[in-house]
Design an enzyme around this catalytic site. Structure first.
Site, PDB file in Angstrom:
ATOM      1  N   ASP A   1       0.860  -1.175   0.000  1.00 28.46           N
ATOM      2  CA  ASP A   1       0.000   0.000   0.000  1.00 28.46           C
ATOM      3  C   ASP A   1       0.906   1.238   0.000  1.00 28.46           C
ATOM      4  OD1 ASP A   1      -2.146   1.681  -0.041  1.00 28.46           O
ATOM      5  OD2 ASP A   1      -3.246   0.693   1.569  1.00 28.46           O
TER       6      ASP A   1
HETATM    7  C1  BGC Z   1      -5.046   3.183   0.105  1.00 33.47           C
HETATM    8  C2  BGC Z   1      -5.242   2.157  -0.973  1.00 33.47           C
HETATM    9  C3  BGC Z   1      -5.091   2.788  -2.333  1.00 33.47           C
HETATM   10  C4  BGC Z   1      -3.731   3.441  -2.409  1.00 33.47           C
HETATM   11  C5  BGC Z   1      -3.438   4.054  -3.743  1.00 33.47           C
HETATM   12  C6  BGC Z   1      -3.795   3.998  -0.087  1.00 33.47           C
HETATM   13  O1  BGC Z   1      -3.733   5.074   0.777  1.00 33.47           O
HETATM   14  O2  BGC Z   1      -5.023   2.538   1.361  1.00 33.47           O
HETATM   15  O3  BGC Z   1      -6.505   1.555  -0.836  1.00 33.47           O
HETATM   16  O4  BGC Z   1      -5.275   1.839  -3.335  1.00 33.47           O
HETATM   17  O5  BGC Z   1      -3.664   4.456  -1.419  1.00 33.47           O
HETATM   18  O6  BGC Z   1      -4.153   5.216  -3.965  1.00 33.47           O
END
Ligand code: BGC
Length: 790
Positions: A317
């Site tokens: 993530d």
């Molecule tokens: C979130 C994810 C997301 C990623 C990319 C993160 O902060 O937890 O769900 O896909 O950002 O934007």
């Protein structure tokens, strides 16, 4: 090839016990033999693809290999030039990277939230001109639609309609692929049992069985039958794992749970998605049992690769590799990188760690080139399978035309997602559906005419003017019927000012019926949207009470990305409907349901509490040694109702339980039967035993109009070696019935439905007693039973 990882004949986690003692008094039960682990997606590991991967890998420099493992976003618009592609990274490192320059050198593997045919082309052209011309993979958070927006996932799950989920997912893949996106950071399949957690809005609610069915549907819709098709995208199943169990519902907080709970409640949707062929996974931010998921080899390697045979790749993530230092399990960037890569996280999203740390780790012998090669191999596999080398660019047009063609589908999704929580009661007449003869309808509230809010927390290329607000939809409807819509904003979602109250009360006073559009703003749920209070925000409750006091019939439409506490409304408002954030066709869908063109059929997938202190609240809870039995928990404890598992100030149960949802007709259940009374455990305790016993029941439309009911099957297992939930969903079907019509509904139960995880982390069936219930919610009362015999 990742073959060595797959040679695991048995599901054995932690312990390697092969035989163990089951329920007291019952015979020893041997863990069932499970089939050898198969590739999770044969498309990813076909001989042709493996050959291409190996040939390419042999030609790559170290810098090019590491490049495949890093991912950046980029600033700047569609006319991107070198100067505006620098992306500011995490505040910790303050580093800036010129993504376009990296792409030119062949040292960038994928990009984050860079969308649009023109914009993706700038970067793709650069990558294709690099030495080896390996195409970039563009990933984006397309969660509930790209241009044409459908209900937020929690709302969508309330349809209990996997085919619809599949169709919508395919639709958004069609739209986004024309804009260069070939990878969705979706579906989020985290089970959430705590309404305080804002990301409840992004998942399918509290139940693993339903969550797994919906997870499979998303993968089918995104990846299609053929990943290489022009309109297929790779899914990224997130967030692995157990992110939804954040303690106290506080975002990013730690999770700590037994292996039994992990496997029985939290893992099934991820596993279902992998079995359906999901090409990628995303590691979660949280720690699980003390080890951050992004460095958790039990999750990423033992379970995902060895047990489930996952052949795709895992992306971290956003800055999660860097965050390993915040978790305190890495003192520096090098250790964080080493731990994440060794655990099985192949792609570093935005931490700027893999590209800076891997070379030295290799030199110092802290990482082997085989680990790097295996990671690169997994990334290339997905790129080849997607057909990126043959078709690196999207179709040249941007999506616009699609919106009108897609409106009927997203409208139906919104209609099916609405959950009628209350419609009259014992002493109150039903207010809905509204009569077409209503002359003056008042529409009041901050969500009544806000197009942007209807689109929910995420979107790709959503376009506010596409959205039909409630005001627009209902005004058109009233005009067509020769009536009039009176509109008042009333108040903002979060304000103390009552300056709009008088106008609202005036509109209510003139109207025959009042529709109130209240709730959360879309940004109050989603990431970083944890709430400690679950009431209507701001002064909306005060406005509601003032409007109800006018004595006019009121319909409350609740907009939210989570269950709210609606205790007062339940007592004082005649009709309440949860409408989530419905998407592009919000206003038309609301009009169609309020006036009865469509009867509501949605059912809750998360329990609505009476008070926030009940959270986490879920129907499939475990028994206690002091069950409340028949005690009236709405009354303060008396001498015989004090020392039982209860609150002294609120009933234990949900105000609106899981599975609940009314329609404009009514359904009755009868004659629940099982096909067998006894099943020998030797026959049942077998992974391939899929049709051991069937459960049948009659469902009848007892009302005056056609409707659709979600028929639900719940199971309880008594006498097992590990205590089991008081009931758990093990089947559901949407059944359309004409007035007076009845149907016999059949469910099959086999090993997948009857088995559970024991204290040795083995999935087994033991000689125990089963009760089954069939009905229209988790409080279903028509039952039958059977026994698994020793
Ligand atoms: C979130 C994810 C997301 C990623 C990319 C993160 O902060 O937890 O769900 O896909 O950002 O934007």
């Amino acid at each position: 090839m990742s073959v060595p990882l797959r040679l695991r004949p048995l599901v054995l986690a932690g312990s390697v016990a092969l035989a163990f003692s089951a329920a007291a008094g019952s015979a020893d039960v041997v863990a069932p033999t499970l089939p050898a682990v198969q590739p999770s997606n044969p498309e990813l590991v076909s001989p042709a693809i493996e050959k291409r991967v190996n040939e390419l890998l042999a030609r790559m420099t170290l810098a090019e290999k590491i490049g495949q493992l890093v991912q950046y976003g980029a600033s700047g618009g569609a006319d991107t030039k070198a100067g505006d592609t620098a992306i500011a990274l995490n505040p910790e490192t303050q580093a800036h990277v010129d993504a376009l320059a990296l792409a030119r050198k062949g040292e960038l593997g994928s990009m984050l939230n860079v969308t649009g045919a023109a914009r993706t082309k700038v970067f793709q052209e650069a990558a294709l001109k690099s030495r080896l011309g390996i195409p970039l993979l563009f990933g984006a958070d397309i969660i509930h639609g790209y241009r044409t927006i459908y209900p937020v996932p929690l709302g969508l799950s309330a349809t209990w309609d996997p085919q619809l989920v599949q169709d919508l997912s395919h639709m958004s893949a069609q739209e986004a692929t024309t804009a260069g996106v070939k990878w969705f950071y979706s579906p989020m399949v985290d089970i959430s049992r705590d309404a305080r957690w804002g990301r409840s809005t992004e998942g399918a609610g509290e139940d693993p069985y339903l969550g797994a069915a919906i997870a499979r549907a998303y993968i089918r819709g995104y990846q299609g039958k053929d990943l290489a098709a022009a309109d297929s995208v790779a899914a990224s199943v997130k967030h692995f794992a157990a992110y939804g169990a954040a303690e106290a519902g506080r975002e990013y907080n730690t999770t700590d749970m037994s292996d039994v709970r992990l496997r029985q409640v939290y893992l099934p949707p991820y596993k279902a998605a992998v079995e359906q062929g999901a090409a990628t996974m995303m590691s979660s931010f949280n720690a699980l049992n003390g080890v951050p998921a992004t460095a958790n080899s039990y999750l990423m390697t033992d379970i995902l690769r060895k047990e489930w045979g996952f052949d795709g790749f895992v992306v971290s993530d956003f800055t999660a590799v860097m965050e390993l230092t915040h978790h305190g399990i890495a003192l520096d960037a090098a250790t964080a990188t080493q731990k994440a890569l060794l655990a099985g996280v192949e792609v570093d999203m935005m931490s700027h760690y893999y590209d800076t740390q891997v070379p030295a780790l290799l030199k110092e012998g802290k990482l082997s080139i085989a680990t790097v090669d295996e990671a690169v191999r997994r990334v290339l596999r997905v790129k080849f399978a997607l057909g990126l080398f043959e078709r690196p660019y999207s179709a040249s047009s941007e999506v616009t035309a699609a919106v009108d063609a897609h409106r009927p589908l997203v409208r139906r999704a919104a209609e099916e997602s609405f959950v009628l929580l209350k419609n009259g009661g014992q002493a109150e007449p039903a207010v809905l559906p509204l009569s077409p003869g209503v002359k003056k309808l008042a529409l009041i509230g901050p969500l009544a005419d806000d197009a942007s809010e209807m689109q929910g927390a995420w979107g790709g290329a959503q376009h506010v003017p596409d959205v039909v607000t409630l005001r627009r939809g209902l005004a058109a409807r009233m005009k067509a019927q020769g009536g009039e819509l009176l509109y008042a904003h009333g108040t903002d979602v979060e304000t103390e000012s009552e300056s709009g109250f008088d106008e609202a009360l005036k509109a209510a006073a003139q109207a025959d019926v009042v529709v109130m559009a209240l709730g959360e703003s879309s940004r109050m749920s989603g990431e970083a949207g944890s709430r400690a209070h679950l009431d209507l925000p701001g002064n909306q409750q005060a406005l509601l009470e003032r409007v109800v006091a006018t004595g006019k019939p009121v319909v409350l439409l609740v907009f939210s990305g989570r269950p709210l506490v609606l205790d007062w409304a339940d007592k004082h408002v005649p009709a309440i409907m949860a409408v989530w954030f419905p998407g592009t066709e919000a206003g038309n869908a609301v009009a169609n349901v309020l006036f009865g063109d469509v009867a509501p059929s949605g059912k809750l997938t998360m329990s609505f509490p009476r008070a926030v202190g009940q959270e986490p609240l879920y129907y499939n809870q475990f028994p206690t040694g002091r069950p409340p039995g028949d005690a009236d928990l709405t009354k303060p404890p008396g001498h015989d109702t004090a020392f039982i598992s209860r609150y002294i100030d609120v009933a234990n149960d949900a105000l609106y339980p899981f599975g609940h949802g009314l329609s404009y007709t009514a359904f009755g259940y009868s004659d629940v039967q099982v096909s067998r009374a006894k099943i020998p455990v030797a026959e049942a305790n077998h992974a391939g035993a899929t049709r051991l016993v069937s459960v049948t029941a009659t469902v009848k439309n007892t009302g005056q109009r056609a409707g659709t009911e979600v028929v639900q099957l719940y199971v309880r297992n008594l006498g097992a070696s590990v205590e089991q939930p008081v009931r758990s969903l093990q089947g559901f079907q949407r059944v359309a019935l004409q007035p007076g019509e009845s149907k016999r509904v059949t469910f099959q139960l086999g090993f997948p439905e009857l088995s559970f995880w024991n204290a040795h982390s083995q999935q087994v069936v033991e000689p125990t007693q089963y009760t089954v219930w069939v009905g229209g919610s988790s409080t279903a009362d028509q039952q039958a039973s059977f026994t698994i015999t020793p």
